[in-house]
Motif scaffolding. Sequence first.
Motif, PDB file in Angstrom:
ATOM      1  N   GLU A   1       0.831  -1.207   0.000  1.00  6.43           N
ATOM      2  CA  GLU A   1       0.000   0.000   0.000  1.00  6.43           C
ATOM      3  C   GLU A   1       0.863   1.253   0.000  1.00  6.43           C
ATOM      4  OE1 GLU A   1      -3.444   2.250   2.679  1.00  6.43           O
ATOM      5  OE2 GLU A   1      -2.795   0.223   3.214  1.00  6.43           O
ATOM      6  N   ALA A   2       1.978   1.224   0.741  1.00  5.33           N
ATOM      7  CA  ALA A   2       2.838   2.400   0.843  1.00  5.33           C
ATOM      8  C   ALA A   2       3.662   2.615  -0.429  1.00  5.33           C
ATOM      9  CB  ALA A   2       3.773   2.269   2.045  1.00  5.33           C
ATOM     10  N   PHE A   3       4.212   1.544  -0.971  1.00  5.56           N
ATOM     11  CA  PHE A   3       5.208   1.696  -2.040  1.00  5.56           C
ATOM     12  C   PHE A   3       4.839   1.014  -3.350  1.00  5.56           C
ATOM     13  CE2 PHE A   3       7.684   1.994   1.959  1.00  5.56           C
ATOM     14  CZ  PHE A   3       8.159   3.283   1.806  1.00  5.56           C
ATOM     15  N   GLY A   4       3.726   0.337  -3.386  1.00 10.84           N
ATOM     16  CA  GLY A   4       3.303  -0.302  -4.619  1.00 10.84           C
ATOM     17  C   GLY A   4       4.323  -1.310  -5.117  1.00 10.84           C
ATOM     18  N   ALA A   5       4.593  -1.288  -6.407  1.00 16.25           N
ATOM     19  CA  ALA A   5       5.503  -2.253  -7.020  1.00 16.25           C
ATOM     20  C   ALA A   5       6.946  -2.089  -6.555  1.00 16.25           C
ATOM     21  CB  ALA A   5       5.437  -2.126  -8.545  1.00 16.25           C
ATOM     22  N   LEU A   6       7.265  -0.948  -5.937  1.00 15.48           N
ATOM     23  CA  LEU A   6       8.627  -0.721  -5.454  1.00 15.48           C
ATOM     24  C   LEU A   6       8.906  -1.408  -4.116  1.00 15.48           C
ATOM     25  CD1 LEU A   6       9.087   3.085  -6.236  1.00 15.48           C
ATOM     26  CD2 LEU A   6      10.034   1.150  -7.504  1.00 15.48           C
ATOM     27  N   ALA A   7       7.881  -1.906  -3.455  1.00 14.90           N
ATOM     28  CA  ALA A   7       8.055  -2.459  -2.110  1.00 14.90           C
ATOM     29  C   ALA A   7       9.089  -3.591  -2.054  1.00 14.90           C
ATOM     30  CB  ALA A   7       6.713  -2.924  -1.549  1.00 14.90           C
ATOM     31  N   PRO A   8       9.023  -4.599  -2.939  1.00 15.08           N
ATOM     32  CA  PRO A   8      10.024  -5.672  -2.835  1.00 15.08           C
ATOM     33  C   PRO A   8      11.462  -5.173  -2.992  1.00 15.08           C
ATOM     34  CG  PRO A   8       8.208  -6.345  -4.257  1.00 15.08           C
ATOM     35  CD  PRO A   8       8.045  -4.881  -4.000  1.00 15.08           C
ATOM     36  N   ARG A   9      11.663  -4.234  -3.909  1.00 16.99           N
ATOM     37  CA  ARG A   9      13.005  -3.703  -4.112  1.00 16.99           C
ATOM     38  C   ARG A   9      13.476  -2.939  -2.878  1.00 16.99           C
ATOM     39  NH1 ARG A   9      17.515  -4.571  -5.374  1.00 16.99           N
ATOM     40  NH2 ARG A   9      18.796  -3.216  -6.670  1.00 16.99           N
ATOM     41  N   LEU A  10      12.595  -2.146  -2.283  1.00 20.29           N
ATOM     42  CA  LEU A  10      12.958  -1.411  -1.075  1.00 20.29           C
ATOM     43  C   LEU A  10      13.294  -2.355   0.078  1.00 20.29           C
ATOM     44  CD1 LEU A  10      10.398   1.516  -1.155  1.00 20.29           C
ATOM     45  CD2 LEU A  10      12.876   1.771  -1.043  1.00 20.29           C
ATOM     46  N   MET A  11      12.571  -3.448   0.177  1.00 25.41           N
ATOM     47  CA  MET A  11      12.816  -4.397   1.259  1.00 25.41           C
ATOM     48  C   MET A  11      14.183  -5.055   1.125  1.00 25.41           C
ATOM     49  SD  MET A  11       8.981  -6.012   1.636  1.00 25.41           S
ATOM     50  CE  MET A  11       9.357  -7.019   3.070  1.00 25.41           C
ATOM     51  N   ASP A  12      14.726  -5.075  -0.077  1.00 24.95           N
ATOM     52  CA  ASP A  12      16.098  -5.547  -0.281  1.00 24.95           C
ATOM     53  C   ASP A  12      17.112  -4.425  -0.096  1.00 24.95           C
ATOM     54  OD1 ASP A  12      15.291  -8.154  -0.879  1.00 24.95           O
ATOM     55  OD2 ASP A  12      15.179  -7.772  -3.036  1.00 24.95           O
ATOM     56  N   LEU A  13      16.809  -3.267  -0.665  1.00 24.74           N
ATOM     57  CA  LEU A  13      17.780  -2.179  -0.693  1.00 24.74           C
ATOM     58  C   LEU A  13      18.040  -1.556   0.671  1.00 24.74           C
ATOM     59  CD1 LEU A  13      16.816  -0.272  -3.976  1.00 24.74           C
ATOM     60  CD2 LEU A  13      18.971  -1.464  -3.512  1.00 24.74           C
ATOM     61  N   VAL A  14      16.986  -1.330   1.453  1.00 26.86           N
ATOM     62  CA  VAL A  14      17.167  -0.636   2.732  1.00 26.86           C
ATOM     63  C   VAL A  14      18.124  -1.398   3.651  1.00 26.86           C
ATOM     64  CG1 VAL A  14      15.992   0.106   4.846  1.00 26.86           C
ATOM     65  CG2 VAL A  14      15.028   0.694   2.615  1.00 26.86           C
ATOM     66  N   PRO A  15      17.958  -2.711   3.852  1.00 24.61           N
ATOM     67  CA  PRO A  15      18.941  -3.423   4.679  1.00 24.61           C
ATOM     68  C   PRO A  15      20.354  -3.382   4.100  1.00 24.61           C
ATOM     69  CG  PRO A  15      16.932  -4.720   4.474  1.00 24.61           C
ATOM     70  CD  PRO A  15      16.816  -3.583   3.504  1.00 24.61           C
ATOM     71  N   GLU A  16      20.469  -3.499   2.771  1.00 23.82           N
ATOM     72  CA  GLU A  16      21.792  -3.436   2.144  1.00 23.82           C
ATOM     73  C   GLU A  16      22.457  -2.086   2.413  1.00 23.82           C
ATOM     74  OE1 GLU A  16      21.286  -4.184  -2.002  1.00 23.82           O
ATOM     75  OE2 GLU A  16      20.495  -6.206  -1.703  1.00 23.82           O
ATOM     76  N   CYS A  17      21.706  -1.016   2.295  1.00 30.22           N
ATOM     77  CA  CYS A  17      22.257   0.320   2.526  1.00 30.22           C
ATOM     78  C   CYS A  17      22.742   0.491   3.959  1.00 30.22           C
ATOM     79  CB  CYS A  17      21.211   1.383   2.200  1.00 30.22           C
ATOM     80  SG  CYS A  17      20.795   1.521   0.443  1.00 30.22           S
ATOM     81  N   LEU A  18      21.954   0.019   4.912  1.00 33.31           N
ATOM     82  CA  LEU A  18      22.349   0.175   6.312  1.00 33.31           C
ATOM     83  C   LEU A  18      23.527  -0.719   6.665  1.00 33.31           C
ATOM     84  CD1 LEU A  18      18.868   0.575   8.004  1.00 33.31           C
ATOM     85  CD2 LEU A  18      20.557   2.341   7.478  1.00 33.31           C
ATOM     86  N   ALA A  19      23.630  -1.886   6.033  1.00 33.44           N
ATOM     87  CA  ALA A  19      24.801  -2.730   6.251  1.00 33.44           C
ATOM     88  C   ALA A  19      26.064  -2.031   5.750  1.00 33.44           C
ATOM     89  CB  ALA A  19      24.628  -4.071   5.543  1.00 33.44           C
ATOM     90  N   ARG A  20      25.961  -1.346   4.629  1.00 30.80           N
ATOM     91  CA  ARG A  20      27.111  -0.601   4.107  1.00 30.80           C
ATOM     92  C   ARG A  20      27.465   0.577   5.027  1.00 30.80           C
ATOM     93  NH1 ARG A  20      24.365  -1.564  -0.985  1.00 30.80           N
ATOM     94  NH2 ARG A  20      25.480  -3.204  -2.114  1.00 30.80           N
ATOM     95  N   ALA A  21      26.434   1.219   5.579  1.00 34.02           N
ATOM     96  CA  ALA A  21      26.683   2.318   6.518  1.00 34.02           C
ATOM     97  C   ALA A  21      27.430   1.811   7.746  1.00 34.02           C
ATOM     98  CB  ALA A  21      25.364   2.970   6.919  1.00 34.02           C
ATOM     99  N   HIS A  22      27.016   0.666   8.263  1.00 33.89           N
ATOM    100  CA  HIS A  22      27.700   0.068   9.414  1.00 33.89           C
ATOM    101  C   HIS A  22      29.153  -0.252   9.065  1.00 33.89           C
ATOM    102  CE1 HIS A  22      28.810  -2.717  12.587  1.00 33.89           C
ATOM    103  NE2 HIS A  22      28.933  -3.680  11.694  1.00 33.89           N
ATOM    104  N   ALA A  23      29.384  -0.820   7.874  1.00 36.54           N
ATOM    105  CA  ALA A  23      30.748  -1.160   7.465  1.00 36.54           C
ATOM    106  C   ALA A  23      31.617   0.090   7.374  1.00 36.54           C
ATOM    107  CB  ALA A  23      30.716  -1.889   6.121  1.00 36.54           C
ATOM    108  N   ARG A  24      31.080   1.163   6.833  1.00 33.47           N
ATOM    109  CA  ARG A  24      31.828   2.415   6.743  1.00 33.47           C
ATOM    110  C   ARG A  24      32.158   2.955   8.132  1.00 33.47           C
ATOM    111  NH1 ARG A  24      28.751   6.585   3.019  1.00 33.47           N
ATOM    112  NH2 ARG A  24      30.358   7.912   3.953  1.00 33.47           N
ATOM    113  N   ALA A  25      31.193   2.862   9.047  1.00 34.27           N
ATOM    114  CA  ALA A  25      31.425   3.368  10.400  1.00 34.27           C
ATOM    115  C   ALA A  25      32.488   2.540  11.115  1.00 34.27           C
ATOM    116  CB  ALA A  25      30.114   3.359  11.183  1.00 34.27           C
ATOM    117  N   ARG A  26      32.487   1.224  10.890  1.00 36.72           N
ATOM    118  CA  ARG A  26      33.546   0.379  11.463  1.00 36.72           C
ATOM    119  C   ARG A  26      34.914   0.794  10.925  1.00 36.72           C
ATOM    120  NH1 ARG A  26      33.091  -4.340  14.048  1.00 36.72           N
ATOM    121  NH2 ARG A  26      34.974  -5.078  12.985  1.00 36.72           N
ATOM    122  N   ASP A  27      34.962   1.046   9.623  1.00 40.70           N
ATOM    123  CA  ASP A  27      36.223   1.466   9.016  1.00 40.70           C
ATOM    124  C   ASP A  27      36.696   2.791   9.606  1.00 40.70           C
ATOM    125  OD1 ASP A  27      36.192  -0.785   7.421  1.00 40.70           O
ATOM    126  OD2 ASP A  27      35.481   0.254   5.618  1.00 40.70           O
ATOM    127  N   ALA A  28      35.741   3.712   9.852  1.00 37.62           N
ATOM    128  CA  ALA A  28      36.098   5.001  10.432  1.00 37.62           C
ATOM    129  C   ALA A  28      36.706   4.821  11.815  1.00 37.62           C
ATOM    130  CB  ALA A  28      34.872   5.906  10.509  1.00 37.62           C
TER     131      ALA A  28
END
Length: 201
Positions: A7-34
């Motif tokens: 209802e919120a994202f329509g056809a984009l919902a499955p892609r967002l459900m994959d992308l959002v966790p991937e993005c935050l995992a990369r953010a965590h990796a960058r913060a560890r590197d920092a």
Amino acid sequence: MTPWAEEAFGALAPRLMDLVPECLARAHARARDAHEGAQTQTLEAYGHGLYAAQFEQLAMGLADLPGADAVRLQARTVMVVAGHVLYPIRYAKRDTPVSTAKLRRTSGLRADLIRRHGPDPRQGELDLGPAFEAPEDEVHGDLSKLSPDTKLILVAYACAYHSGIVRLEWGSAELQQRDRSLVWHHHEPLPIPRGPGQLAG
């Protein structure tokens, strides 16, 4: 895909459900590197790095979605997708329920964003009255960059340097003035990322 996400994202919902966790995992990796680059005894570099990187990684990861729009709020880029602004909040360092999430303050950009673009307060919740709402001219000025009908989706996660992301959910919540807690109207889990920077234990 859940009915709420569809209802919120329509056809984009499955892609967002994959992308959002991937993005935050990369953010965590960058913060560890920092942190590792700073070689400090405290985790300040990790915490500050994660705060900045969460916005940057979501902006990069979601930029190519159809209709996605980048908006600058308080020197951070947030993404609006299908009329919903996605705003990340690290609410804990260990695996605790998202229902325990609180803001540090009941003023400022995040609080104003929730009041302006989050769900209407539920009937029956303690109403502290209009005296506790910021006057119109005191609302954070950057919020004028968002359309009034934009809805807020909070991306709430628990994450720490050693463990990585241990809980990740998204949904809509209102802010309680009396104790800074978030009252969730709806929340549901996103997949725990197993990408870069995620550690076992």
